[in-house]
Design a protein around this motif. Structure first.
Motif, short mmCIF file in Angstrom:
data_model
loop_
_atom_site.label_atom_id
_atom_site.label_comp_id
_atom_site.label_asym_id
_atom_site.label_seq_id
_atom_site.Cartn_x
_atom_site.Cartn_y
_atom_site.Cartn_z
N MET A 119 -11.81 -12.22 -4.53
CA MET A 119 -11.06 -11.04 -4.13
C MET A 119 -11.17 -10.85 -2.63
O MET A 119 -12.27 -10.84 -2.07
N THR A 120 -10.06 -10.71 -1.95
CA THR A 120 -10.07 -10.36 -0.54
C THR A 120 -10.21 -8.86 -0.42
O THR A 120 -9.75 -8.11 -1.28
N THR A 159 -9.42 -5.32 0.45
CA THR A 159 -8.15 -4.64 0.66
C THR A 159 -8.34 -3.39 1.49
O THR A 159 -9.15 -2.52 1.16
N SER A 214 -6.90 -0.19 -8.34
CA SER A 214 -8.23 -0.76 -8.08
C SER A 214 -9.27 0.10 -8.76
O SER A 214 -9.04 1.28 -9.06
N ALA A 268 -12.94 -4.10 -8.10
CA ALA A 268 -11.90 -5.03 -8.54
C ALA A 268 -10.53 -4.42 -8.28
O ALA A 268 -10.38 -3.19 -8.26
N THR A 269 -9.53 -5.27 -8.11
CA THR A 269 -8.16 -4.81 -7.92
C THR A 269 -7.27 -5.36 -9.02
O THR A 269 -7.57 -6.39 -9.64
N GLU A 306 -4.49 -6.71 -8.52
CA GLU A 306 -3.93 -7.96 -8.01
C GLU A 306 -4.80 -9.16 -8.37
O GLU A 306 -4.31 -10.21 -8.79
N ASP A 307 -6.12 -9.02 -8.21
CA ASP A 307 -7.04 -10.13 -8.48
C ASP A 307 -7.61 -10.10 -9.89
O ASP A 307 -8.18 -11.10 -10.34
N GLY A 332 -11.93 -11.32 -10.73
CA GLY A 332 -12.11 -11.41 -9.28
C GLY A 332 -12.98 -10.32 -8.70
O GLY A 332 -12.99 -10.09 -7.49
#
Length: 291
Positions: free
Chosen positions: A1-2, A4, A187, A205-206, A208-209, A213
């Motif tokens: 996970m990047t 955010t 998220s 966690a999000t 998106e991931d 992730g």
């Protein structure tokens, strides 16, 4: 996970945050924590009081006044004055009807960050003023939340799973986060996993991931507990986000803030009941504005 970044901070602008929480006359929680912590992070805190308590609910004796009836007029006045907001940070609610108050804010301020601390209970138990109706209504705030930040008790209530206790393995963490994301949260910050190894863990966690992730954020566990750490953590998390920090970094900052606050808390009288004393470490929040 990047990591955010949810809010791009303009150094010359002070973001405005509607803090939808109760106010306690005695005991460090809710607005008593949110106002100074967010203010130290350079935010303009606009309280929306959901209830008035003489003291928080860990005390044997407390009075409670539900403010639901006054809130429509309160927000009507804001609307007439063209109050502007950048975020809505919600926590303890006084009644199920107050969920509609928060949803009204979302409708009237469609571009605000939605920061939801679904305050309902801890340690597997509901807070005394909470009803099943209110818990059911609270779930509606998860859908569309930019950040949903429950502890394990609240995560269990929101997802309908049996409370698993604080000591849960990685697979269970992933499963719980997955269920929280499926409620519509963008998220999740899951708080307070305790595996009895000298650390407390939070997870980020999000959508998106996905839950797989997730990022694990461990912090030192001190050999005592006190009231109000959840509210202090959530307020610091929101303050860091609105200072322009990434979500995972913000959760790390909030965890350190609470840990450092607890070190000074132990020296205060009646800290077990009164709650976490964060006043001496507010400089950590102010320091977020230095870069």
């Amino acid at each position: 996970m990047t990591d955010t970044v949810l809010y791009k901070r303009n150094p010359s602008y002070i973001p405005r945050v509607a803090a939808v929480h109760d106010m306690c006359g005695y005991g460090k929680c809710s607005l008593t924590a949110a106002i100074p912590i967010l203010s130290a992070a350079g935010c303009d805190v606009c309280p929306v009081p959901t209830g008035l308590f003489s003291a928080h609910t860990r005390y044997k004796v407390f009075t409670f006044h539900d403010t639901t009836d006054i809130l429509p007029g309160y927000l009507d006045a804001w609307k007439q004055e063209n109050v502007e907001l950048d975020a809505v940070y919600s926590g303890f609610l006084g009644s199920a009807d107050q969920v509609e108050i928060i949803q009204r804010l979302y409708a009237e301020y469609p571009n605000v960050l939605r920061l939801v601390d679904p305050v309902m209970g801890d340690g597997g138990e509901l807070y005394p003023t909470y009803t099943q109706e209110l818990c059911d209504a609270m779930g509606a705030l998860a859908d569309g939340a930019d950040v949903l930040m429950p502890n394990l008790t609240e995560a269990s209530i929101l997802t309908g799973i049996e409370y698993p206790g604080q000591d849960i393995d990685d697979a269970t963490v992933t499963s719980i986060i997955d269920k929280l994301l499926s409620l519509g949260a963008k998220s999740v910050v899951l708080k307070g996993i305790d595996r009895n190894d000298g650390k407390l863990r939070n997870y980020v966690a999000t959508a998106e991931d996905g839950a797989d992730g997730k990022i694990e954020l461990p912090h030192e566990k001190l050999p005592f507990m006190t009231h109000g750490t959840g509210d202090a953590f959530a307020s610091a998390l929101c303050g860091a986000i609105l200072a322009g920090r990434g979500l995972a970094e913000s959760a790390q900052i909030a965890g350190k803030f609470v840990r450092d606050a607890m070190v000074s808390t132990r020296d205060q009288p009646h800290y077990e009941e009164r709650g976490v004393s964060f006043e001496l470490v507010l400089g950590e929040m102010t320091a977020l504005l230095s870069r």
